[in-house]
Design a protein around this motif. Structure first.
Motif, PDB file in Angstrom:
ATOM      1  N   ASP A 352       0.836  -1.206   0.000  1.00 18.79           N
ATOM      2  CA  ASP A 352       0.000   0.000   0.000  1.00 18.79           C
ATOM      3  C   ASP A 352       0.869   1.253   0.000  1.00 18.79           C
ATOM      4  OD1 ASP A 352      -2.225  -1.637   0.112  1.00 18.79           O
ATOM      5  OD2 ASP A 352      -2.471  -1.449   2.281  1.00 18.79           O
ATOM      6  N   MET A 353       1.933   1.234   0.814  1.00 16.86           N
ATOM      7  CA  MET A 353       2.793   2.410   0.928  1.00 16.86           C
ATOM      8  C   MET A 353       3.544   2.661  -0.366  1.00 16.86           C
ATOM      9  SD  MET A 353       3.534   4.772   3.135  1.00 16.86           S
ATOM     10  CE  MET A 353       4.114   6.213   2.232  1.00 16.86           C
ATOM     11  N   VAL A 354       4.085   1.622  -0.977  1.00 18.13           N
ATOM     12  CA  VAL A 354       4.838   1.809  -2.227  1.00 18.13           C
ATOM     13  C   VAL A 354       3.916   2.318  -3.326  1.00 18.13           C
ATOM     14  CG1 VAL A 354       6.199   0.664  -4.016  1.00 18.13           C
ATOM     15  CG2 VAL A 354       6.585   0.095  -1.615  1.00 18.13           C
ATOM     16  N   LEU A 355       2.704   1.769  -3.411  1.00 16.87           N
ATOM     17  CA  LEU A 355       1.741   2.248  -4.411  1.00 16.87           C
ATOM     18  C   LEU A 355       1.366   3.702  -4.154  1.00 16.87           C
ATOM     19  CD1 LEU A 355      -0.525  -0.914  -4.706  1.00 16.87           C
ATOM     20  CD2 LEU A 355       1.014  -0.005  -6.466  1.00 16.87           C
ATOM     21  N   GLU A 356       1.215   4.077  -2.892  1.00 20.65           N
ATOM     22  CA  GLU A 356       0.920   5.471  -2.551  1.00 20.65           C
ATOM     23  C   GLU A 356       2.082   6.384  -2.945  1.00 20.65           C
ATOM     24  OE1 GLU A 356      -1.860   7.273  -0.819  1.00 20.65           O
ATOM     25  OE2 GLU A 356      -2.594   5.650  -2.078  1.00 20.65           O
ATOM     26  N   ILE A 357       3.300   5.938  -2.720  1.00 20.90           N
ATOM     27  CA  ILE A 357       4.469   6.735  -3.119  1.00 20.90           C
ATOM     28  C   ILE A 357       4.463   6.954  -4.630  1.00 20.90           C
ATOM     29  CG2 ILE A 357       6.989   6.736  -3.298  1.00 20.90           C
ATOM     30  CD1 ILE A 357       7.000   5.216  -0.582  1.00 20.90           C
ATOM     31  N   GLN A 358       4.159   5.897  -5.367  1.00 22.34           N
ATOM     32  CA  GLN A 358       4.104   6.029  -6.831  1.00 22.34           C
ATOM     33  C   GLN A 358       2.994   6.979  -7.258  1.00 22.34           C
ATOM     34  OE1 GLN A 358       3.766   1.965  -8.183  1.00 22.34           O
ATOM     35  NE2 GLN A 358       5.960   1.578  -7.966  1.00 22.34           N
ATOM     36  N   ARG A 359       1.842   6.884  -6.584  1.00 23.15           N
ATOM     37  CA  ARG A 359       0.732   7.791  -6.901  1.00 23.15           C
ATOM     38  C   ARG A 359       1.121   9.236  -6.627  1.00 23.15           C
ATOM     39  NH1 ARG A 359      -2.602  10.716  -4.133  1.00 23.15           N
ATOM     40  NH2 ARG A 359      -1.991   9.827  -2.108  1.00 23.15           N
ATOM     41  N   ILE A 360       1.755   9.469  -5.481  1.00 22.38           N
ATOM     42  CA  ILE A 360       2.135  10.830  -5.091  1.00 22.38           C
ATOM     43  C   ILE A 360       3.203  11.376  -6.040  1.00 22.38           C
ATOM     44  CG2 ILE A 360       3.285  12.158  -3.266  1.00 22.38           C
ATOM     45  CD1 ILE A 360       1.847  10.209  -1.265  1.00 22.38           C
ATOM     46  N   PHE A 404       4.571  11.560   4.126  1.00 22.29           N
ATOM     47  CA  PHE A 404       4.573  11.434   5.581  1.00 22.29           C
ATOM     48  C   PHE A 404       3.145  11.346   6.125  1.00 22.29           C
ATOM     49  CE2 PHE A 404       8.711  14.004   5.300  1.00 22.29           C
ATOM     50  CZ  PHE A 404       9.462  12.849   5.159  1.00 22.29           C
ATOM     51  N   GLU A 405       2.237  12.106   5.525  1.00 24.81           N
ATOM     52  CA  GLU A 405       0.841  12.076   5.953  1.00 24.81           C
ATOM     53  C   GLU A 405       0.245  10.689   5.739  1.00 24.81           C
ATOM     54  OE1 GLU A 405      -3.193  14.820   5.390  1.00 24.81           O
ATOM     55  OE2 GLU A 405      -1.601  14.899   3.884  1.00 24.81           O
ATOM     56  N   VAL A 406       0.519  10.105   4.567  1.00 23.44           N
ATOM     57  CA  VAL A 406       0.016   8.765   4.271  1.00 23.44           C
ATOM     58  C   VAL A 406       0.654   7.734   5.192  1.00 23.44           C
ATOM     59  CG1 VAL A 406       0.020   6.937   2.528  1.00 23.44           C
ATOM     60  CG2 VAL A 406      -0.581   9.268   1.875  1.00 23.44           C
ATOM     61  N   THR A 407       1.942   7.897   5.448  1.00 24.12           N
ATOM     62  CA  THR A 407       2.652   6.971   6.342  1.00 24.12           C
ATOM     63  C   THR A 407       1.969   6.882   7.695  1.00 24.12           C
ATOM     64  OG1 THR A 407       4.784   7.455   5.277  1.00 24.12           O
ATOM     65  CG2 THR A 407       4.859   6.520   7.479  1.00 24.12           C
ATOM     66  N   ILE A 408       1.644   8.017   8.274  1.00 20.23           N
ATOM     67  CA  ILE A 408       1.000   8.037   9.585  1.00 20.23           C
ATOM     68  C   ILE A 408      -0.416   7.467   9.497  1.00 20.23           C
ATOM     69  CG2 ILE A 408       0.123   9.557  11.398  1.00 20.23           C
ATOM     70  CD1 ILE A 408       2.604  11.321  10.859  1.00 20.23           C
ATOM     71  N   ALA A 409      -1.116   7.760   8.403  1.00 16.92           N
ATOM     72  CA  ALA A 409      -2.466   7.222   8.220  1.00 16.92           C
ATOM     73  C   ALA A 409      -2.456   5.695   8.148  1.00 16.92           C
ATOM     74  CB  ALA A 409      -3.097   7.803   6.957  1.00 16.92           C
ATOM     75  N   LEU A 410      -1.363   5.123   7.663  1.00 17.45           N
ATOM     76  CA  LEU A 410      -1.233   3.670   7.573  1.00 17.45           C
ATOM     77  C   LEU A 410      -0.691   3.049   8.858  1.00 17.45           C
ATOM     78  CD1 LEU A 410       0.179   3.300   3.926  1.00 17.45           C
ATOM     79  CD2 LEU A 410      -2.119   2.720   4.734  1.00 17.45           C
ATOM     80  N   GLY A 411      -0.574   3.862   9.895  1.00 18.84           N
ATOM     81  CA  GLY A 411      -0.097   3.345  11.180  1.00 18.84           C
ATOM     82  C   GLY A 411       1.406   3.373  11.326  1.00 18.84           C
ATOM     83  N   GLY A 412       2.076   4.200  10.516  1.00 20.43           N
ATOM     84  CA  GLY A 412       3.533   4.243  10.516  1.00 20.43           C
ATOM     85  C   GLY A 412       4.097   5.448  11.239  1.00 20.43           C
ATOM     86  N   THR A 413       5.362   5.725  10.937  1.00 13.74           N
ATOM     87  CA  THR A 413       6.063   6.834  11.581  1.00 13.74           C
ATOM     88  C   THR A 413       6.915   7.570  10.544  1.00 13.74           C
ATOM     89  OG1 THR A 413       7.587   7.452  13.366  1.00 13.74           O
ATOM     90  CG2 THR A 413       8.032   5.377  12.252  1.00 13.74           C
ATOM     91  N   ILE A 414       7.223   8.833  10.837  1.00 14.14           N
ATOM     92  CA  ILE A 414       7.915   9.688   9.879  1.00 14.14           C
ATOM     93  C   ILE A 414       9.399   9.369   9.744  1.00 14.14           C
ATOM     94  CG2 ILE A 414       6.283  11.579  10.153  1.00 14.14           C
ATOM     95  CD1 ILE A 414       8.371  12.936  11.993  1.00 14.14           C
ATOM     96  N   THR A 415       9.959   8.609  10.674  1.00  7.21           N
ATOM     97  CA  THR A 415      11.357   8.209  10.543  1.00  7.21           C
ATOM     98  C   THR A 415      11.597   6.938  11.333  1.00  7.21           C
ATOM     99  OG1 THR A 415      13.677   8.830  10.910  1.00  7.21           O
ATOM    100  CG2 THR A 415      12.044   9.797  12.403  1.00  7.21           C
ATOM    101  N   GLY A 416      12.273   5.981  10.690  1.00  3.83           N
ATOM    102  CA  GLY A 416      12.596   4.735  11.350  1.00  3.83           C
ATOM    103  C   GLY A 416      14.026   4.668  11.823  1.00  3.83           C
ATOM    104  N   GLU A 417      14.920   5.463  11.167  1.00  7.30           N
ATOM    105  CA  GLU A 417      16.332   5.365  11.537  1.00  7.30           C
ATOM    106  C   GLU A 417      17.145   6.620  11.239  1.00  7.30           C
ATOM    107  OE1 GLU A 417      17.706   1.931   9.421  1.00  7.30           O
ATOM    108  OE2 GLU A 417      17.426   2.830   7.440  1.00  7.30           O
ATOM    109  N   HIS A 418      16.653   7.538  10.423  1.00  7.75           N
ATOM    110  CA  HIS A 418      17.438   8.725  10.077  1.00  7.75           C
ATOM    111  C   HIS A 418      17.363   9.810  11.131  1.00  7.75           C
ATOM    112  CE1 HIS A 418      17.371   7.808   5.454  1.00  7.75           C
ATOM    113  NE2 HIS A 418      18.028   6.915   6.164  1.00  7.75           N
ATOM    114  N   GLY A 419      16.322   9.795  11.947  1.00  5.30           N
ATOM    115  CA  GLY A 419      16.136  10.844  12.934  1.00  5.30           C
ATOM    116  C   GLY A 419      15.254  11.974  12.421  1.00  5.30           C
TER     117      GLY A 419
END
Length: 489
Positions: A352-360, A404-419
């Motif tokens: 879902d996230m990869v498809l959303e990235i492609q759409r965006i 980032f907005e879609v990431t959070i909507a999918l239950g994710g977070t804005i950064t996993g390792e970069h800070g």
């Protein structure tokens, strides 16, 4: 503004005249990190060689209310070591000593400027293993890894930096030296200050020394490549591998655009017609590794893989993983500016996230390739652009804001390792809420009441236009730290 002569002499007396610099070339050199579009001139650059020197420097800076930005190798990708308020850049690379590898307690202790790759090699020479492996490990420092809570390709099985740091030495904003944790498996004495400081990005204290836990080095390792004609099958494979209670050492994802660029760069025979590939590696006892790989191969095929290839030799497997590590370098060849981002979603939401990235990307007419750590849902959408094209940069930034907005909507977070650093500060409240921001600000004030440590990071604020190095070098003004993002969000 330029530092007072008395302050310059006081700082130089602490580290030695050669290790305090405020000539224009040095100031420009330390005015940016690996993050595109962000630059700000410091007023001075200082290179301490010990915790005691860091303490003395902080006492001088506290007395004169001089901001301090700690820095390692400068490979940061969230503008985390850009000196946004001017002041001092404190470069930790002289403090690069591996103090001890304790084989009885399975720990290692080191100064923060130690190169990550050199640390890994030294540990593995003893038959032990330090798992966190950021892709920039050839150039980055252990201090930078700890300051940002770095992850890496092996995060699914072994966890990230925060899971290994068990003790820290740090210098507070007033110059006091703080020590937390130690060589202990159990320690619940008070608040867990070690965990709090890991990932704090230099905003709470200057980290000077760390103790980390080690594990036995795996005796056997083997890799495989699974090829897919659609994203959903690749994502289904990831979920099914984990559901079958198999935890690979590495489970990496590349979309078609990334595959094509990486193959052009690495030339190892990646299938450029594929919509997605999974690069999978397992380590451990040989019999268990072979069993897991057979099970994973069956899962890949049943989930829709059109090809599965198990590396015939360790060298062949290493080439696959090195190709994945080279993704950013390969993509950076396409356009003058490469913006690598970092977003994490639950594993079940990868497709879902990869498809959303492609759409965006299509919506904003920008070029974005996606790769990342499929096993833990940590994806790296990467935009190829040109910083000189302000209109395109604005579209790229708008695209990432929506990502980032879609990431959070999918239950994710804005950064996993970069800070978070400076780049993602405007989005932090989306993740933690206003009460979370308020609590973090109060923690920051408790550690650093004058706001001297790495100011302008974590918390959103008004940004000014960037001052590029070319402009700064030709201007008499570039010493007050004015900057932020050209076309910034």
């Amino acid at each position: 503004m330029a530092l007072a002569e008395s302050v310059r002499k006081e700082l130089a007396s602490i580290v030695g005249a050669g290790w305090f610099r405020d000539d224009k070339e040095t100031l420009v050199s330390y005015s940016y990190d690996a993050t595109p579009l962000y630059q700000s001139m410091p007023d001075g650059v200082i290179f301490p060689s010990s915790t005691e020197e860091v303490s003395a420097i902080m006492k001088v800076c506290a007395a004169h209310k001089i901001p301090v930005t700690p820095r390692g190798a400068g490979s940061n990708l969230c503008a985390g070591v850009v000196p946004l308020k001017g002041g001092m850049v404190m470069v930790m690379t002289r403090m690069n000593r591996l103090i001890e590898i304790d084989e009885e307690n399975l720990t290692a202790t080191f100064q923060m400027g130690l190169n990550t790759k050199q640390f890994h090699l030294a540990v593995e020479d003893t038959g032990l293993f330090y798992p966190p492996d950021p892709s920039s490990m050839i150039i980055c420092t252990m201090g930078g890894n700890i300051a940002l809570g770095a992850g890496g390709l092996r995060g699914l099985k072994y966890g990230t930096t925060k899971d290994y740091v068990i003790g820290l030495e740090a210098v507070l904003a007033n110059g006091d030296i703080l020590r937390t944790g130690g060589k202990l498996v159990k320690d619940v004495a008070g608040y867990d200050l070690t965990r709090l400081l890991v990932g704090s990005g230099g905003t709470l204290a200057i980290l000077t020394e760390a103790t980390v836990k080690l594990v036995p080095k795996p005796v056997y390792r083997r890799a495989m490549l699974a090829v897919y004609a659609d994203l959903q099958s690749a994502a289904k494979t990831v979920s099914q591998i984990i559901a079958n209670r198999i935890t690979p050492c590495t489970l990496e994802f590349m979309d078609q655009a990334t595959i094509q660029v990486v193959e052009s760069f690495a030339k190892i025979g990646l299938p450029v017609e594929a919509q997605a590939i999974l690069a999978i590696e397992q380590d451990g006892e040989e019999a268990l590794v072979e069993r897991d790989l057979k099970l994973i191969e069956d899962i890949c095929r049943s989930a829709g893989a059109i090809q599965v290839k198990v590396a015939a030799t360790p060298e062949e497997g290493m080439k696959v993983m090195e190709a994945r590590r080279s993704a950013l370098a390969a993509l950076s060849r396409l356009r003058p500016t490469t913006i690598l981002e970092d977003a994490t979603v639950p594993r079940s939401k990868i497709a879902d996230m990869v498809l959303e990235i492609q759409r965006i990307a299509d919506k904003y007419n920008v070029q974005i390739c996606t790769f990342g750590h499929a096993g833990d849902g940590n994806l790296h959408p990467t935009a190829m652009t040109d910083a000189r094209d302000e209109e395109e940069i604005h579209r790229v930034e708008s695209a990432f804001a929506e990502i980032f907005e879609v990431t959070i909507a999918l239950g994710g977070t804005i950064t996993g390792e970069h800070g978070v650093g400076h780049v993602k500060a405007p989005y932090l409240e989306w993740k933690v809420g206003s009460s979370g921001i308020d609590l973090m600000k109060r923690l920051k004030t408790a550690f650093d009441p004058e706001g001297l440590l790495n100011p302008g990071k974590l918390f959103a604020e008004t940004r000014k236009r960037i001052v590029f190095a070319s402009e700064a070098a030709s201007s008499d003004a570039g010493t007050s730290g004015e900057a932020s993002a050209k076309g910034g969000v």
